[in-house]
Enzyme design. Structure first.
Site, PDB file in Angstrom:
ATOM      1  N   HIS A 158      49.364  54.653  32.974  1.00  0.00           N
ATOM      2  CA  HIS A 158      49.896  53.887  34.072  1.00  0.00           C
ATOM      3  C   HIS A 158      51.307  53.477  33.766  1.00  0.00           C
ATOM      4  CE1 HIS A 158      45.691  52.783  35.193  1.00  0.00           C
ATOM      5  NE2 HIS A 158      45.466  52.676  33.889  1.00  0.00           N
ATOM      6  N   ASP A 161      56.153  50.219  39.329  1.00  0.00           N
ATOM      7  CA  ASP A 161      57.384  50.415  40.138  1.00  0.00           C
ATOM      8  C   ASP A 161      57.700  49.037  40.892  1.00  0.00           C
ATOM      9  OD1 ASP A 161      59.014  50.859  42.272  1.00  0.00           O
ATOM     10  OD2 ASP A 161      57.883  52.220  43.042  1.00  0.00           O
ATOM     11  N   HIS A 163      59.539  47.067  43.571  1.00  0.00           N
ATOM     12  CA  HIS A 163      60.440  47.319  44.502  1.00  0.00           C
ATOM     13  C   HIS A 163      61.731  46.513  44.370  1.00  0.00           C
ATOM     14  CE1 HIS A 163      57.395  49.375  47.316  1.00  0.00           C
ATOM     15  NE2 HIS A 163      57.368  49.879  46.364  1.00  0.00           N
ATOM     16  N   HIS A 198      53.937  48.104  42.068  1.00  0.00           N
ATOM     17  CA  HIS A 198      52.675  48.666  41.977  1.00  0.00           C
ATOM     18  C   HIS A 198      52.925  49.939  40.956  1.00  0.00           C
ATOM     19  CE1 HIS A 198      54.144  52.381  44.293  1.00  0.00           C
ATOM     20  NE2 HIS A 198      54.877  51.557  45.213  1.00  0.00           N
ATOM     21  N   CYS A 199      51.477  50.590  40.643  1.00  0.00           N
ATOM     22  CA  CYS A 199      51.428  51.611  39.775  1.00  0.00           C
ATOM     23  C   CYS A 199      51.905  52.923  40.536  1.00  0.00           C
ATOM     24  CB  CYS A 199      49.992  51.583  39.336  1.00  0.00           C
ATOM     25  SG  CYS A 199      49.935  52.725  37.623  1.00  0.00           S
ATOM     26  N   HIS A 209      45.832  54.884  42.490  1.00  0.00           N
ATOM     27  CA  HIS A 209      45.828  53.833  41.600  1.00  0.00           C
ATOM     28  C   HIS A 209      46.124  52.287  42.573  1.00  0.00           C
ATOM     29  CE1 HIS A 209      46.334  55.158  37.155  1.00  0.00           C
ATOM     30  NE2 HIS A 209      45.938  56.323  38.078  1.00  0.00           N
ATOM     31  N   MET A 214      46.027  48.155  42.257  1.00  0.00           N
ATOM     32  CA  MET A 214      46.977  48.092  40.926  1.00  0.00           C
ATOM     33  C   MET A 214      48.344  47.953  41.783  1.00  0.00           C
ATOM     34  SD  MET A 214      47.426  50.411  37.674  1.00  0.00           S
ATOM     35  CE  MET A 214      47.952  49.614  36.180  1.00  0.00           C
ATOM     36  N   HIS A 319      47.590  36.325  60.761  1.00  0.00           N
ATOM     37  CA  HIS A 319      47.695  35.072  61.614  1.00  0.00           C
ATOM     38  C   HIS A 319      46.894  33.808  61.104  1.00  0.00           C
ATOM     39  CE1 HIS A 319      47.433  32.942  65.484  1.00  0.00           C
ATOM     40  NE2 HIS A 319      46.081  32.748  65.471  1.00  0.00           N
ATOM     41  N   GLU A 343      53.522  33.089  65.942  1.00  0.00           N
ATOM     42  CA  GLU A 343      52.005  32.911  65.989  1.00  0.00           C
ATOM     43  C   GLU A 343      51.448  33.900  65.207  1.00  0.00           C
ATOM     44  OE1 GLU A 343      50.201  34.361  69.580  1.00  0.00           O
ATOM     45  OE2 GLU A 343      51.858  35.613  70.350  1.00  0.00           O
ATOM     46  N   THR A 344      52.018  35.283  64.951  1.00  0.00           N
ATOM     47  CA  THR A 344      51.434  36.401  64.188  1.00  0.00           C
ATOM     48  C   THR A 344      52.610  37.068  63.624  1.00  0.00           C
ATOM     49  OG1 THR A 344      49.279  36.664  65.552  1.00  0.00           O
ATOM     50  CG2 THR A 344      50.259  38.284  64.170  1.00  0.00           C
ATOM     51  N   HIS A 370      45.113  40.011  61.811  1.00  0.00           N
ATOM     52  CA  HIS A 370      44.653  39.843  63.416  1.00  0.00           C
ATOM     53  C   HIS A 370      44.524  41.392  64.092  1.00  0.00           C
ATOM     54  CE1 HIS A 370      44.094  37.955  67.200  1.00  0.00           C
ATOM     55  NE2 HIS A 370      44.246  37.003  66.491  1.00  0.00           N
TER      56      HIS A 370
END
Length: 406
Positions: A158, A161, A163, A198-199, A209, A214, A319, A343-344, A370
């Site tokens: 494992h 990362d 971002h 994330h892995c 993964h 993960m 939403h 709204e969304t 939604h």
């Protein structure tokens, strides 16, 4: 190497199976698992051309030759990570100078029930035992110092990362660990916003993964807090941390979901299911109904909630039924002015974002993806239960349903 309490060291033979270089080892391992899986995959993942060893050596030489940074003047603080959907204790406006924020994550491969009604389960790959992994909150200019450990009973390699970080595949190239190992990574939070982590071991192991849970989110707050487009301060009373997870669970011929004895045993069949790009489940916080019923979010009229939504793999469109996004950082960037009155909103696959809303009416609010097929059939629904007094000026049932003659 430091071994965790009550965890057995790995035998040399097992470590030889797991061992590989930081960038190329996991790609090689994908082939090893495909070959050793109990059921041969009808199709295999394409081979990726990785950087040659000379390039890797040059990179390592550059890392070794880099000038050390003097952080001795920075205060160190520990952030206690908590189980989702909750957020760790933090200040909305930074107090004092940038700090080194120490956090700990433990890689834990564990069997989790995805849907109690069908018995669907998965050997989840987790940070700190939850899907999603815990929310991390720091301020722009802070350093995050992560201690990453892997339980000795785990089966797979494992890493992580971020971002939100800069360089070395988001820390992924510097954090590869095997069962019973630990590593420490420090990175500077230079960009304010919400971000996925994330892995990413390499090759087909990356989606394997991530689609086994993960992943998680980091929120890097501006030092002076959140602002609207005019620079006015925006504050929140509560955080609702939502990790949307797509699963691709292999099925038996009769349509029931398969079960496996150990983590990694489903590798070949999971890859085949993932090739369809059609998830069997799309859920919030790891399982169907994880944020409904007794696990629903609780709030009150007049309170402002900051909804942090992470989707590490697929696009989504949240939403809040009966509410809105008063302020929405759809890309996750706090450097940009928030959208208003949404709204969304949209979550790009591989990202996290934030939306703020102040509740005006009591009742049950459904927070959904939604794509209503995914919300109602695949599981992507959460609930907010809001207490308070009803306001007829906003909504009133003028006449209750009654029988009419036709």
């Amino acid at each position: 190497m430091t071994h965790l309490p009550n965890e057995k060291p790995q035998s040399p033979s097992r470590r030889n199976v797991l061992r590989g270089t930081a960038l190329a080892g996991a790609a090689a391992m994908t082939g090893a698992f495909a070959a050793s899986a109990s059921v041969r995959a009808p199709s295999v993942a394409p081979r990726m051309n990785m950087p040659d060893q000379n390039m890797l050596r040059v990179q390592q030489q550059q890392i070794d030759a880099a000038e050390p940074v003097d952080l001795s003047g920075l205060e160190r603080v520990k952030q206690k990570l908590v189980r989702p959907p909750f957020a760790p204790k933090h200040d909305q406006v930074a107090q004092g100078d940038p700090k080194i924020v120490e956090i700990e994550m433990v890689v834990d491969e564990r069997l989790m029930v995805v849907d109690e009604d069908t018995g669907a389960s998965i050997w989840a790959m987790t940070y700190n035992g939850s899907v999603p992994g815990p929310l991390v909150i720091v301020h722009e200019g802070d350093y995050v110092e992560l201690t990453l450990r892997s339980l000795g009973r785990n089966q797979l390699e494992h890493n992580i990362d971020f971002h939100s970080s800069t360089g070395a595949l988001g820390g992924g190239a510097l954090t590869h660990i095997y069962p019973g190992e630990e590593t420490v990574l420090r990175w500077k939070a230079t960009k304010p916003g919400c971000f996925t982590y994330h892995c990413a071991p390499g090759g087909a192991m990356i989606p394997y993964h991530v689609c086994h849970g993960m992943n998680g989110a980091v929120m890097v707050l501006p030092r002076d807090g959140l602002k609207d487009k005019d620079g006015n301060a925006l504050t929140y009373d509560e955080i609702a941390y939502i990790g949307e997870q797509d699963y691709y669970l292999p099925k038996n011929a009769d349509g029931t979901f398969k079960t496996y004895a150990n983590a990694g045993d489903d590798y070949a069949e999971s890859l085949e299911a993932m090739r369809s790009l059609v998830p069997t489940h799309v859920v919030f916080n790891g399982a169907v109904g994880a944020l409904t019923g007794t696990n629903a979010f609780r709030s009150e009229v007049g309170k402002t909630v900051l909804m942090i939504h992470n989707q590490a793999n697929r696009d989504s469109r949240p939403h809040l039924i009966g509410g809105h996004g008063n302020f929405v950082w759809e890309t996750g960037s706090f450097s940009d002015a928030p959208l208003t009155g949404m709204e969304t909103w949209f979550v790009r696959g591989g990202s996290a974002m934030a939306a703020m809303y102040t509740f005006e009416q009591p009742g049950v609010y459904a927070y959904v993806n939604h794509n209503l097929i995914e919300a109602a059939i695949l599981g992507a629904t959460a609930h907010f239960v809001v207490d308070g007094e009803w306001n007829n000026a906003l909504m009133e049932q003028v006449m209750a349903p009654r029988t009419i003659e036709t």
